[in-house]
Design a protein around this motif. Structure first.
Motif, PDB file in Angstrom:
ATOM      1  N   GLN A  18      33.717 -12.998  61.099  1.00  0.00           N
ATOM      2  CA  GLN A  18      32.983 -13.808  60.134  1.00  0.00           C
ATOM      3  C   GLN A  18      32.858 -15.222  60.690  1.00  0.00           C
ATOM      4  OE1 GLN A  18      34.108 -13.189  55.924  1.00  0.00           O
ATOM      5  NE2 GLN A  18      35.663 -11.774  56.668  1.00  0.00           N
ATOM      6  N   HIS A  50      23.893 -11.402  59.312  1.00  0.00           N
ATOM      7  CA  HIS A  50      24.983 -11.850  58.428  1.00  0.00           C
ATOM      8  C   HIS A  50      25.250 -10.772  57.392  1.00  0.00           C
ATOM      9  CE1 HIS A  50      26.672 -13.908  54.844  1.00  0.00           C
ATOM     10  NE2 HIS A  50      27.421 -14.491  55.763  1.00  0.00           N
ATOM     11  N   SER A  89      27.573  -9.634  54.028  1.00  0.00           N
ATOM     12  CA  SER A  89      28.458 -10.067  52.943  1.00  0.00           C
ATOM     13  C   SER A  89      28.766  -8.865  52.067  1.00  0.00           C
ATOM     14  CB  SER A  89      27.808 -11.178  52.108  1.00  0.00           C
ATOM     15  OG  SER A  89      26.642 -10.707  51.464  1.00  0.00           O
TER      16      SER A  89
END
Length: 317
Positions: free
Chosen positions: A76, A292, A294
């Protein structure tokens, strides 16, 4: 100025100030008077407070660096530390940022090689299941059909049951082969592959399925499409196996120079559980293409997986 000299000069300034005060208006009698003891105590306290304040200001960048060292996660990536401070402190932060860059690059290269080998092995196993085991079971079905045709009635019923069992096994092997190697992704594209995946994973469940798949996606490239497919596959599989959900939504949209995949369910959610191999595998895949990922609670509960994939300028035109 190096960190050593900064701390040394800070302490030296405090000690010189105390010495000048003792040589000036401040005197000490023998024995020490109460007023002189109070003055010395106040002076000592002032020196300690001043020394602590100066050291706190001088070492603040090191505290930020130590906090980053204990919380950083290579899966991350976060913005790098600003090289604040002076002398050795700034150099130390620069060295730490360079080390993280190098570790991330080495990890990305290792993960890319490992995932590439994994996909090649999946392709090989799927091919063998389809060609070797599938053809063998198909031949068995034909032979059983031929034998059942000439067998007496009690045996024929048993042979027909064996045929059905063999046919179910063949269908299961084909399903496993499709999950190992999504041929529809290469043949029909990402949207069709996601539709087939949604049907395959949730078809035998009672989940209420909703899908929003944009058909006019920009060119992503084979690697990015495979990452999106694998992330959706892992997210849907987790929903079916662990989420205890009643509804799931799969959406694929684009805009603002990105393609966004979202898998949302109304299940029990993560509930603070540590990330397992599945989620970490999704993060590693996302890093390979600069995306990315999440994973967290959805707006109305459950779990929401979001993957944001950047689109190159040339592909958007």
């Amino acid at each position: 100025m190096s960190l050593f000299w900064r701390i040394f000069l800070l302490n030296a300034a405090v000690l010189v100030t105390a010495t000048l005060l003792l040589l000036g208006p401040v005197t000490v009698s023998t024995p020490v008077l109460l007023t002189e003891a109070i003055v010395l105590a106040v002076g000592l306290a002032a020196m300690l407070v001043a020394n602590a304040a100066l050291l706190r200001v001088g070492l603040a960048p090191l505290r930020r660096l130590a906090r980053a060292m204990t919380t950083i996660d290579l899966l991350q990536p976060e913005p790098r530390l600003v090289a604040g401070g002076h002398g050795g402190t700034a150099e130390l932060i620069h060295a730490f940022n360079a080390m993280i860059d190098r570790l991330e690059a080495e990890r990305a290269a290792s993960a890319a090689a490992a995932l590439s080998a994994q996909e090649a092995e999946r392709r090989r196993v799927a091919q063998e299941l389809h060609d070797e085991v599938g053809q063998t079971l198909t031949a068995m079905l034909l032979e059983l059909k031929q034998v059942a045709r000439h067998a007496p009635e009690p045996v024929r019923s048993q042979l027909i049951q064996v045929q059905e069992t063999t046919r179910d096994s063949l269908d299961e092997i084909r399903r496993i082969a499709r999950r190992l190697r999504p041929g529809v992704l290469e043949e029909l594209g990402l949207v069709s592959a996601l539709k087939a995946l949604l049907t395959e994973v949730t078809g035998h469940t009672d989940l209420t399925v909703e899908q929003h798949l944009a058909s006019d996606l920009p060119a992503l490239g084979g690697e990015a499409e495979l990452v999106i497919y694998r992330v959706a596959q892992e997210a849907l599989t987790n929903t079916v196996r662990h989420g205890k959900a009643t509804a799931v939504t799969l959406s694929l949209e684009h805009g603002g120079g990105t393609v966004r995949l979202r898998v949302r369910d109304d299940g029990r959610g993560i509930r603070g559980a540590p990330e397992g191999a599945g989620i970490r595998g999704m993060r590693e895949r996302a890093l390979l293409i600069g995306a990315h990922l999440s994973v967290g609670p959805g707006p109305a509960g459950g779990t929401e997986v979001r993957l944001t994939v950047p689109v190159e300028e040339g592909a958007r035109r």
